[in-house]
Design an enzyme around this catalytic site. Structure first.
Site, short mmCIF file in Angstrom:
data_model
loop_
_atom_site.label_atom_id
_atom_site.label_comp_id
_atom_site.label_asym_id
_atom_site.label_seq_id
_atom_site.Cartn_x
_atom_site.Cartn_y
_atom_site.Cartn_z
N TYR A 47 -5.93 -2.15 -3.20
CA TYR A 47 -5.33 -3.76 -3.14
C TYR A 47 -6.12 -4.08 -5.05
O TYR A 47 -5.36 -4.62 -5.37
CB TYR A 47 -5.34 -4.08 -2.49
CG TYR A 47 -4.17 -4.02 -1.27
CD1 TYR A 47 -3.83 -2.78 -1.42
CD2 TYR A 47 -4.12 -4.55 -0.25
CE1 TYR A 47 -2.74 -2.03 -0.16
CE2 TYR A 47 -2.78 -4.57 0.52
CZ TYR A 47 -2.39 -3.20 0.89
OH TYR A 47 -1.76 -2.76 2.00
N HIS A 105 -5.58 3.72 5.73
CA HIS A 105 -4.14 3.02 5.11
C HIS A 105 -2.99 5.10 5.19
O HIS A 105 -2.22 3.87 5.57
CB HIS A 105 -4.96 3.58 3.08
CG HIS A 105 -4.16 2.40 2.66
ND1 HIS A 105 -4.26 1.72 2.00
CD2 HIS A 105 -3.05 2.15 3.30
CE1 HIS A 105 -3.36 0.40 1.05
NE2 HIS A 105 -2.50 1.18 2.53
#
Length: 283
Positions: A47, A105
């Site tokens: 991110y 993830h």
């Protein structure tokens, strides 16, 4: 405001997600969320805003023990020998000595890295004291079962998957529930599509609006309350102060069994997050 409810393994049920927020937006949004009462923040190496999250928490003056932070390892750090160093770098950015929850993830794209390689490293990170809880994200039923085999029964803290009122993802959710793994719902507001065009008076948005009116709530609050009642950890993202506060209040809404039945019928089984390197979810 109700107490901050947690799952049995200690994950706060309401979380603030940092997906797609620039560092500047993340710093502002996390600061506002902390002021509004959020104590669970979900970021990721990919991110690019772990540092902003850490700075906001540090500046808040709150004890680090009051805050629950999740971050996620990105695929290039699944390679043998890379994960531990990458997590240390994440912790530096987060200004923390230990992350509360560390997730894979998503499974290695096209199985380029064997699952045994990266899950063994995830366990090593936990054993080194750098992550209190460990878990997975975007794992299918078969992949989840393999993770349990490799990480140990009871040591998969959550499976974070796309879940919202229009995509209830029942196969993986029900499987995780059967084997005792809490599910974390991302895209909880369906990237804003829950707000739809209720003035048309047609379709699923009309149902959401009707239930919202009955509870003196917003459509977003009903969509989030539905997921909480379904037993999920719930992540929502916004940069607007009013909605940040409104979203958190969803935990105080008591939906009736009739409300829940109507909302369960809104499942369109259509994913929002479709990437070629994501696994095909179970149907």
């Amino acid at each position: 405001m109700s107490e901050y409810v947690r799952t049995p393994n200690g994950i706060p049920v309401m979380g603030f997600g940092l997906y797609a927020l620039s560092p500047e937006s993340a710093l502002s949004a996390v600061t506002t969320a902390l002021e509004c009462g959020y104590r669970h923040f979900d970021t990721a190496q990919s991110y690019g805003n772990e540092e902003a999250c850490g700075i906001a928490i540090e500046r808040s003056g709150l004890s680090r023990s009051e805050i629950f932070v999740t971050t996620k390892v990105k695929p290039r750090n699944y390679l043998a020998g890379r994960m531990l160093g990458s997590v240390r770098a994440s912790l530096d950015r987060l200004r923390s000595s230990c992350v509360d929850l560390l997730l894979i993830h998503y499974p290695s794209p096209w199985n380029e890295v064997p699952v045994e390689v990266y899950l063994e490293q995830l366990l090593q990170v936990q054993q080194a004291g750098l992550a209190r809880l460990i878990g997975i994200s975007n794992f299918t039923i078969a992949q989840t079962d393999r993770a349990v085999e490799l990480l140990g029964k009871g040591n998969v803290a959550t499976n974070q998957v796309e879940v919202h009122v229009f995509m209830q993802n029942r196969p993986i959710v029900d499987h995780c529930r059967r084997i005792g793994i809490p599910t974390t719902a991302y895209c909880a507001l369906a990237r804003g599509t829950v707000f739809g065009a209720p003035e048309a008076g047609l379709g699923p948005h009309a149902t959401l609006l009707d239930i919202a009116h009955a509870h003196g709530a917003t459509v977003g609050q009903i969509a989030l309350a539905f997921l909480i009642h379904e037993g999920h950890v719930v992540l929502s993202t916004t940069t607007a102060r009013g909605q940040i506060s409104e979203n958190l209040k969803a935990r105080d809404i008591s939906l009736t069994s009739a409300d829940m039945e109507r909302l369960r019928h809104l499942d369109l089984k259509k994913r929002i997050v479709e990437w070629p390197y994501f696994p095909v979810f179970d149907v």
